[in-house]
Design an enzyme around this catalytic site. Structure first.
Site, PDB file in Angstrom:
ATOM      1  N   HIS A   1     -47.217 -36.646  47.133  1.00 20.87           N
ATOM      2  CA  HIS A   1     -47.847 -37.450  48.529  1.00 20.87           C
ATOM      3  C   HIS A   1     -48.911 -37.028  48.890  1.00 20.87           C
ATOM      4  CE1 HIS A   1     -43.369 -38.338  49.348  1.00 20.87           C
ATOM      5  NE2 HIS A   1     -42.899 -37.348  49.034  1.00 20.87           N
TER       6      HIS A   1
ATOM      7  N   GLN B   1     -45.595 -36.131  55.698  1.00 19.96           N
ATOM      8  CA  GLN B   1     -43.997 -36.763  55.460  1.00 19.96           C
ATOM      9  C   GLN B   1     -43.364 -36.050  56.407  1.00 19.96           C
ATOM     10  OE1 GLN B   1     -41.969 -34.763  51.596  1.00 19.96           O
ATOM     11  NE2 GLN B   1     -41.560 -36.164  52.036  1.00 19.96           N
TER      12      GLN B   1
ATOM     13  N   CYS C   1     -36.810 -39.279  46.987  1.00 18.30           N
ATOM     14  CA  CYS C   1     -37.471 -38.699  47.733  1.00 18.30           C
ATOM     15  C   CYS C   1     -36.957 -38.303  49.051  1.00 18.30           C
ATOM     16  CB  CYS C   1     -38.838 -39.660  47.928  1.00 18.30           C
ATOM     17  SG  CYS C   1     -40.289 -38.811  48.950  1.00 18.30           S
ATOM     18  N   LEU C   2     -36.948 -37.598  51.007  1.00 17.32           N
ATOM     19  CA  LEU C   2     -36.790 -37.648  52.402  1.00 17.32           C
ATOM     20  C   LEU C   2     -37.381 -38.879  52.330  1.00 17.32           C
ATOM     21  CD1 LEU C   2     -36.472 -34.121  51.992  1.00 17.32           C
ATOM     22  CD2 LEU C   2     -35.039 -35.254  52.346  1.00 17.32           C
TER      23      LEU C   2
ATOM     24  N   GLY D   1     -38.428 -30.247  48.213  1.00 18.40           N
ATOM     25  CA  GLY D   1     -39.585 -30.160  48.587  1.00 18.40           C
ATOM     26  C   GLY D   1     -40.370 -30.922  50.109  1.00 18.40           C
TER      27      GLY D   1
ATOM     28  N   HIS E   1     -44.268 -34.561  42.005  1.00 19.04           N
ATOM     29  CA  HIS E   1     -43.752 -34.558  43.307  1.00 19.04           C
ATOM     30  C   HIS E   1     -44.316 -34.262  44.264  1.00 19.04           C
ATOM     31  CE1 HIS E   1     -40.201 -37.526  45.101  1.00 19.04           C
ATOM     32  NE2 HIS E   1     -40.973 -36.170  45.946  1.00 19.04           N
ATOM     33  N   GLU E   2     -44.177 -33.459  44.759  1.00 18.86           N
ATOM     34  CA  GLU E   2     -45.370 -32.840  46.210  1.00 18.86           C
ATOM     35  C   GLU E   2     -46.261 -33.672  46.237  1.00 18.86           C
ATOM     36  OE1 GLU E   2     -42.715 -33.276  48.547  1.00 18.86           O
ATOM     37  OE2 GLU E   2     -40.922 -32.696  46.605  1.00 18.86           O
TER      38      GLU E   2
HETATM   39 NI    NI Z   1     -41.369 -37.495  48.386  1.00 17.65          NI
END
Ligand code: NI
Length: 196
Positions: free
Chosen positions: A165, A75, A119-120, A70, A161-162
């Site tokens: 953000h 991000q 998380c990226l 995701g 999660h997304e």
């Molecule tokens: Ni994330």
């Protein structure tokens, strides 16, 4: 995943994008202010535009390039309420890459379950995060059509999660305790592996 009504099937299909289009963008990390800001709704006049489609393609391409499941627009330093995700077939449900715009989530079950997330934008760390087991999702596709569906398990976890953000929230904020926070290399050695 359950689709709420047959007319939404076509709308959902149009959310799914080829993974080889778009550009690989820089994924910003914790400390970049955009990750802590509330992203803005995509306004009506932006639907169906090349700019929104390019954003969607960039999110999918960058997500794949970073080996994530995701990626939210903040991000890549874009403050719009848009995210991409998919569910790999080996997670029990095979959801192709999909982009949701202006999503709204409704828990369909008050029960939560803890499982591991990374998380990226917080590379190298994992932690146990409680998430609702089932959520209702209402969003728009790139043309502005409303799509609705239900998600459960890992699918619901990725979406929550997304979605966070878009409100400037990261998984660390959701952890009940930081005691499980682990570097990936140590996690692989010591942590109980996720069942999903
Ligand atoms: Ni994330």
């Amino acid at each position: 995943m359950a689709i709420s009504s047959p007319p939404n099937l076509a709308s959902l299909a149009s959310l799914e994008l080829a993974g080889n289009a778009g550009r690989i963008r820089e994924v910003v990390r914790l400390g970049h202010p955009v990750l802590r800001e509330r992203a803005q709704e995509v306004p009506p006049e932006r639907f169906g535009t090349r700019k929104l489609r390019e954003l969607a393609m960039d999110l999918v391409r960058t997500m794949h390039a970073a080996s994530g499941v995701g990626l939210a627009a903040p991000q890549i330093a874009v403050g719009w309420r848009v995210f991409a995700y998919y569910v790999p077939a080996d997670y029990g449900e095979d959801v192709p890459p999909r982009v949701l715009v202006n999503p709204v989530l409704t828990p369909l079950d008050q029960r939560q379950e803890e499982d591991w997330e990374g998380c990226l934008s917080i590379p190298g760390l994992r932690g146990l995060v409680p998430r609702y087991l089932r959520v209702g999702v209402k969003a728009q596709n790139l043309e502005g059509e409303v799509v609705e569906f239900e998600a459960s398990g890992f699918h619901a976890r990725v979406i929550q999660h997304e979605y966070d953000h878009l409100d400037g929230v990261v998984f660390l904020d959701r952890m009940r305790s930081l005691a499980s926070l682990s570097f990936e290399s140590e996690w692989e050695r010591f942590a109980q592996k996720s069942e999903t």
